[in-house]
Design a protein around this motif. Sequence first.
Motif, PDB file in Angstrom:
ATOM      1  N   UNK A 128       0.819  -1.204   0.000  1.00  0.00           N
ATOM      2  CA  UNK A 128       0.000   0.000   0.000  1.00  0.00           C
ATOM      3  C   UNK A 128       0.860   1.264   0.000  1.00  0.00           C
ATOM      4  N   UNK A 129       0.335   2.299  -0.653  1.00  0.00           N
ATOM      5  CA  UNK A 129       0.924   3.633  -0.521  1.00  0.00           C
ATOM      6  C   UNK A 129       0.513   4.148   0.855  1.00  0.00           C
ATOM      7  N   UNK A 130       1.488   4.460   1.698  1.00  0.00           N
ATOM      8  CA  UNK A 130       1.156   4.896   3.059  1.00  0.00           C
ATOM      9  C   UNK A 130       1.588   6.327   3.350  1.00  0.00           C
ATOM     10  N   UNK A 131       2.423   6.915   2.480  1.00  0.00           N
ATOM     11  CA  UNK A 131       2.893   8.279   2.685  1.00  0.00           C
ATOM     12  C   UNK A 131       2.575   9.117   1.448  1.00  0.00           C
ATOM     13  N   UNK A 132       1.930  10.262   1.657  1.00  0.00           N
ATOM     14  CA  UNK A 132       1.569  11.151   0.556  1.00  0.00           C
ATOM     15  C   UNK A 132       2.061  12.556   0.862  1.00  0.00           C
ATOM     16  N   UNK A 133       2.776  13.146  -0.097  1.00  0.00           N
ATOM     17  CA  UNK A 133       3.229  14.534   0.012  1.00  0.00           C
ATOM     18  C   UNK A 133       2.600  15.313  -1.143  1.00  0.00           C
ATOM     19  N   UNK A 134       1.885  16.389  -0.815  1.00  0.00           N
ATOM     20  CA  UNK A 134       1.228  17.219  -1.823  1.00  0.00           C
ATOM     21  C   UNK A 134       1.976  18.547  -1.900  1.00  0.00           C
ATOM     22  N   UNK A 135       2.381  18.923  -3.119  1.00  0.00           N
ATOM     23  CA  UNK A 135       3.161  20.140  -3.335  1.00  0.00           C
ATOM     24  C   UNK A 135       2.498  20.987  -4.415  1.00  0.00           C
ATOM     25  N   UNK A 136       2.723  22.316  -4.411  1.00  0.00           N
ATOM     26  CA  UNK A 136       2.011  23.191  -5.349  1.00  0.00           C
ATOM     27  C   UNK A 136       2.557  23.201  -6.766  1.00  0.00           C
ATOM     28  N   UNK A 137       3.834  22.884  -6.961  1.00  0.00           N
ATOM     29  CA  UNK A 137       4.421  22.966  -8.303  1.00  0.00           C
ATOM     30  C   UNK A 137       5.093  21.657  -8.687  1.00  0.00           C
ATOM     31  N   UNK A 138       5.222  21.470 -10.000  1.00  0.00           N
ATOM     32  CA  UNK A 138       5.846  20.245 -10.511  1.00  0.00           C
ATOM     33  C   UNK A 138       7.292  20.140 -10.034  1.00  0.00           C
ATOM     34  N   UNK A 139       8.026  21.253 -10.150  1.00  0.00           N
ATOM     35  CA  UNK A 139       9.441  21.221  -9.801  1.00  0.00           C
ATOM     36  C   UNK A 139       9.649  20.909  -8.320  1.00  0.00           C
TER      37      UNK A 139
END
Length: 485
Positions: A128-139
């Motif tokens: 399972x994917x257990x860690x998610x990081x959401x960021x505003x830009x592709x770079x």
Amino acid sequence: MSSSGSAEATVSPSHSASKAKATVAPTSAKDAEEFLKKHNITITLPASDSTPVSPIVSFSQLTSLPSELTAAFKTFKEPSPIQACTWPPALAGKDVVGIAETGSGKTLAFGIPALNALINSSTSTSSNITTLVVAPTRELAIQTHDALSGLGKTFGIASVAIFGGVPKDGQIRMLKASLKQGSDGLLTRIVVGTPGRILDLMNDGALNLSGVNYLVLDEADRMLDKGFENDIRRIIEATKPMNERQTMMFSATWPESVRRLAGTFQRNPVRVTVGSDDLTANSRVEQSVEVFDDPRSKDQRLLGHLKRVLPNKKPSKGYEENRVLVFALYKKEASRVEQFLQRNGYAVGALHGDMSQSARMEALDKFKAGATNLLVATDVAARGLDIPNVNAVINYTFPLTIEDYIHRIGRTGRGGKSGKSITFFTGENHERSLAGEYARVLSDSGFDNEPLKKFPMTIKKKEHSVYGAFYRDDIPKKAATKIVF
């Protein structure tokens, strides 16, 4: 200022989803108080938690972390302030809000606890994917992915980066491959991505976030400012429930929109503020402004500055650490300035929205590696990017907001180093209305704002994207009442 006592020898998780335990050598009450005062740090505890947070002032205090993980610190003398104060509650499994200036080491602030939790998790062999990081830009998403991948490889942990600007097929294949151990022996446990592409792949059935128990919102104020709030809410609702999930939010400012989101999706978070809740300029960056009566003279003035801050037009031995980042406001403007500098013999790249994602990545990689020592970019490069050895930022055109100005100049003076920013200001169009705020930023940082005083010094009232100038974010809010039918 918030003071705290000695750290407990062992901290245990507050969320059932996290099984990580980390032994932290205590900091004396005196040393903790001095550290908080020196770095102007405020630690705000939730009403339900009276356990003091004691900063980790030395890497040697992280006694139980694997040596392969602490290797990430070998080039640093000591933890950055945001790392020192967020690691204790994060390693204990608590929700955290971290507010700090750009370039303060936030990636490791959430990355080390995330990997520690994965390494010690009882479900470490799960697909399972257990860690998610959401960021505003592709770079920024790519940069964070690279950092976490490098740290996790030793432990058999892989990351997948998902972002727009490139076909979805390759990212879907990587996510499908993550359901089983790869040929390299790595098991994908981490996803780092931008909100739009995350939702796309969720809707396509290619991304399942139901196992996510460690969630990070990086540059949360930027994502909400750009209207991603509904997208973020949908993403968070697809992860594990709040009481089974550890949620970390990092932001340069603490506006009402970020407070509201934190209050909805975090459980009794510890808030660490380095400096102020308001956006402030990096104190290590020397700021100067030049006012132009004739904007057409900008090109020659730019060449004059480059002769001083960039001794060699092309990278050469002995000048590897000389890099200059030039910011333009518009994509076509960035392209024109790039071509102008090329004609004048500079090894220059560009980064803006009219370029393909592969071309953007190539330009950024060359600049980071030192193959080019000059980069002309729009504000896609203003947030979060950690580019080594940028010794100067030149604002060829002033940005649309003071926040973007602060983030632009934050590309230099990183990692404890000093930097320099030079800003061209014409007072045309949007610039005149920002003169008062800009003068205040310069004054607060101790730099000369006299050239700006020919413009109106009124400070524009902060507006909300929906409610306009009538919006107020300082009105106390009553707790919501649950109605049962």
